[in-house]
Each structure stands twice: as structure tokens, then as C-alpha cells.
Design an enzyme around this catalytic site. Structure first.
Site, short mmCIF file in Angstrom:
data_model
loop_
_atom_site.label_atom_id
_atom_site.label_comp_id
_atom_site.label_asym_id
_atom_site.label_seq_id
_atom_site.Cartn_x
_atom_site.Cartn_y
_atom_site.Cartn_z
NE ARG A 134 -4.31 -1.48 1.46
CZ ARG A 134 -5.35 -1.48 2.27
NH1 ARG A 134 -5.46 -0.53 3.17
NH2 ARG A 134 -6.26 -2.41 2.16
CG ASP B 269 -13.83 7.47 7.25
OD1 ASP B 269 -14.48 6.41 7.32
OD2 ASP B 269 -12.60 7.50 7.09
C1 LIG Z 1 -14.32 -0.80 6.74
S1 LIG Z 1 -14.84 0.88 6.78
C2 LIG Z 1 -16.45 0.70 7.52
C3 LIG Z 1 -17.48 1.59 6.84
C4 LIG Z 1 -18.90 1.43 7.40
N1 LIG Z 1 -18.97 1.82 8.78
C5 LIG Z 1 -19.40 0.03 7.19
O1 LIG Z 1 -19.49 -0.75 8.16
O2 LIG Z 1 -19.72 -0.34 6.06
C6 LIG Z 1 -13.86 1.52 8.15
C7 LIG Z 1 -13.73 3.03 8.10
O3 LIG Z 1 -13.22 3.46 9.37
C8 LIG Z 1 -12.38 4.57 9.14
N2 LIG Z 1 -11.49 4.74 10.30
C9 LIG Z 1 -10.50 3.91 10.73
N3 LIG Z 1 -9.88 4.43 11.80
C10 LIG Z 1 -10.51 5.61 12.07
C11 LIG Z 1 -10.32 6.61 13.07
N4 LIG Z 1 -9.37 6.52 14.00
N5 LIG Z 1 -11.14 7.68 13.04
C12 LIG Z 1 -12.11 7.79 12.09
N6 LIG Z 1 -12.34 6.89 11.12
C13 LIG Z 1 -11.54 5.80 11.12
C14 LIG Z 1 -11.66 4.21 7.85
O4 LIG Z 1 -11.15 5.35 7.19
C15 LIG Z 1 -12.75 3.50 7.05
O5 LIG Z 1 -13.39 4.35 6.13
#
Ligand SMILES: C[S@@+](CC[C@H](N)C(=O)[O-])C[C@H]1O[C@@H](n2cnc3c(N)ncnc32)[C@H](O)[C@@H]1O
Length: 295
Positions: free
Chosen positions: A55, A165
């Protein structure tokens, strides 16, 4: 099951080398993992090394760097690149109506409570870790129902959905509300026909749905700017990336942010730990209600 970075086979490591990518040594991996833990509380185990290498190789190329040593030095000194690195190491996989039992619960059990509250006070719903917005617009469509008449309670009340996010590019997508035909495929036709319109090959959320949603960049471990309590929080498939201390801390903050009787929806492989377990009761598969709201 989602993962920030998934493990990969030795053959993919060979492929990386063959493609001319720099190799990520354990010292540089440890430095990157430290930054991820410190700034986003994302926990990277050594099993992720090949994927981290893959990545971040693009980031090295973008800066004309040939070694991870140079890259680690760069992220140490450059906050902008540090943020770009964190974004590059998040996984944004999501889809409409993901884990549909949550939306069934929202429609059948939470909605009557929300509609009753909306007659008297503002109603606030948060999609925390919203990725590109499929989750928050699924919530919006559930609230709107399948006709203009079923949405009238939203017009009469003060109901707002917040989507946050840490990755700016997915927040920009959530704000736009434009999705490909493939992406909208899981949406039941009755919702899609009512709340999306086709523009060329894409589908766009109609203004009434989009106007409910505010999308913002927010690292969940920073201070939260919201002043009022929330009635519903979705934080799904986000906490899987954190260690237990970070999960417990975040869940306790969600409890503080929720109104008594409010609902928390978490991902299928997640669980409540720490102080949150005492303030919430389980009321469905990975659904929790905060004590104190109902008799
Ligand atoms: C796998 S996606 C889940 C999206 C949605 N909640 C779902 O379940 O379909 C995880 C998201 O969490 C965000 N994320 C991870 N760590 C984070 C943090 N410390 N603060 C805010 N967002 C975060 C990532 O950028 C990503 O877009």
C-alpha cells in the site's frame, strides 16, 4: 470480514519485489506501526508487513523515494504525508444495507422512538467511520421510508445525520452521494426509485436525502465538535482495527455521547468492552441500548 490490511502470501511478496517495489524492513514497519497506533489508534500486527509495503509503495513512488528508510524519515517530519500514509493504510470497504439486521431493527424498533422524540426535540444520528457514505444513506433511506408521505415526519422535525471518517477522500464521496450502478445494486428498488435518480451511468441521492446528511472529516480519537447528545450511533467495522484499550476508550465516549435510551450499532465481529458494558444493554445482534431512557 474486513481488515485494514489483510495478510498476503510469499508469492505476493515476490511479485512486489519483481515489480521493483522497495522492501519494508522490520524496523521501518515498527516505526510505521507506531505512528498508526499513536495518531489513529490503528493496530498493525507484523503479519501485515507485506500489505503495508504494497500500500505504501505508491507513496514512495509519488515522492521519488527508493527506500522505506527515506520514507519513514519523511513521515517523521511531514505531517501532511503522515496523514496521507494513515489514509493509505485504512480500508474503506462498505456497501448499502450492509448487515441488514441493523436496518431492520432501526426501522421496526428505533424508528417509532425517534419519531416520537422528533415531535418534541431535535433527533441526531451519527455514522462514525462512514467511509464513502453507503451506511449513512442506508440509514437515511430507512428513515425516509419508500414514499414522500412516509418521509413527512422528517420534514416536520429537526432530524440530522452526521457522517464522519478520518479519510478525506471518502468523506468527499459521502458528501456528494453519487454511486455507480454496481454500488446501488443492494438497495431495494422501492428505496432506490424514490430516493435516487439516475444521471448517466451513476445514481445520485436526491436532495431531500442528501440534505439530511452532513459529512465531515474526523479522527474518532480527536476531540468531538458535537455539542448535543445523539440518539443513534452506528460505528461498524471500524473498531476491529483498534486494540482493546482504544476500543474501551471509544465505546465509553460513545456512551457519554448517547442520550438515555439511545442505540449503538457495532460491526458483526465487534463487542462491547470496559465501562460501556455497564451502561448499555444488548438488545439485538450487535445492537446496544443505553440505560435510563425507557421505563
Ligand atoms: C471498513 S470501513 C467501515 C465503513 C462502514 N462503517 C461500514 O461498516 O460499512 C472503516 C472506516 O473506518 C475509518 N477509520 C479507521 N480508523 C478511524 C479513526 N481513528 N477515526 C475515524 N475513522 C476511522 C476508515 O477510514 C474507514 O473508512
Amino acid at each position: 470480514m474486513d481488515a485494514v490490511v489483510t495478510g498476503s502470501s510469499p508469492s505476493s511478496a515476490d511479485a512486489l519485489k519483481a515489480a521493483g517495489n522497495a522492501e519494508l524492513g522490520s524496523a521501518e514497519f515498527a516505526a510505521i506501526a507506531n505512528i498508526m497506533q499513536r495518531d489513529a489508534r490503528i493496530h498493525l500486527t507484523p503479519a501485515k508487513i507485506t500489505l503495508v509495503q504494497s500500500r505504501l509503495s505508491r507513496r514512495l513512488r509519488a515522492h521519488g523515494l527508493s527506500t522505506f528508510r527515506d520514507y519513514v524519515q519523511m513521515v517523521g517530519a511531514d505531517a501532511e504525508e503522515r496523514a496521507a500514509m494513515i489514509v493509505a493504510l485504512t480500508t474503506n470497504h462498505t456497501h448499502f444495507f450492509r448487515e441488514n439486521h441493523h436496518f431492520e431493527h432501526l426501522c421496526r424498533t428505533a424508528m417509532p422512538w425517534l419519531q416520537d422524540r422528533a415531535r418534541r426535540q431535535p433527533v441526531r444520528i451519527w455514522s462514525a467511520g462512514c467511509s464513502s457514505g453507503e451506511e449513512v444513506y442506508t440509514i437515511a433511506m430507512c428513515l425516509l421510508g419508500t414514499s414522500s408521505a412516509s418521509a413527512s415526519w422528517l420534514r416536520q422535525g429537526d432530524v440530522r445525520l452526521l457522517a464522519t471518517d478520518l479519510a478525506p477522500h471518502v468523506v468527499a464521496s459521502a458528501a456528494k452521494g453519487v454511486y455507480s450502478a454496481e454500488t446501488v445494486a443492494p438497495i431495494p428498488a422501492a428505496y432506490r426509485d424514490q430516493w435516487m435518480r439516475q444521471v448517466g451511468p451513476d445514481y445520485v441521492m436526491v436532495e431531500e436525502a442528501r440534505a439530511l446528511v452532513t459529512a465531515r472529516v474526523l479522527n474518532l480519537f480527536d476531540a468531538w465538535p458535537m455539542r448535543q447528545q445523539y440518539d443513534v450511533i452506528f460505528c461498524r467495522n471500524v473498531m476491529i482495527y483498534f486494540d482493546d484499550a482504544a476500543k474501551a476508550e471509544l465505546e465509553a465516549r460513545f456512551v457519554d455521547m448517547l442520550a438515555p435510551g439511545g442505540y449503538l450499532y457495532i460491526g458483526h465481529s465487534e463487542r462491547l468492552i470496559g465501562a460501556a458494558t455497564k451502561a448499555m444493554s444488548n438488545c439485538g445482534q450487535t445492537i446496544y441500548v443505553k440505560h435510563g431512557g425507557r421505563t
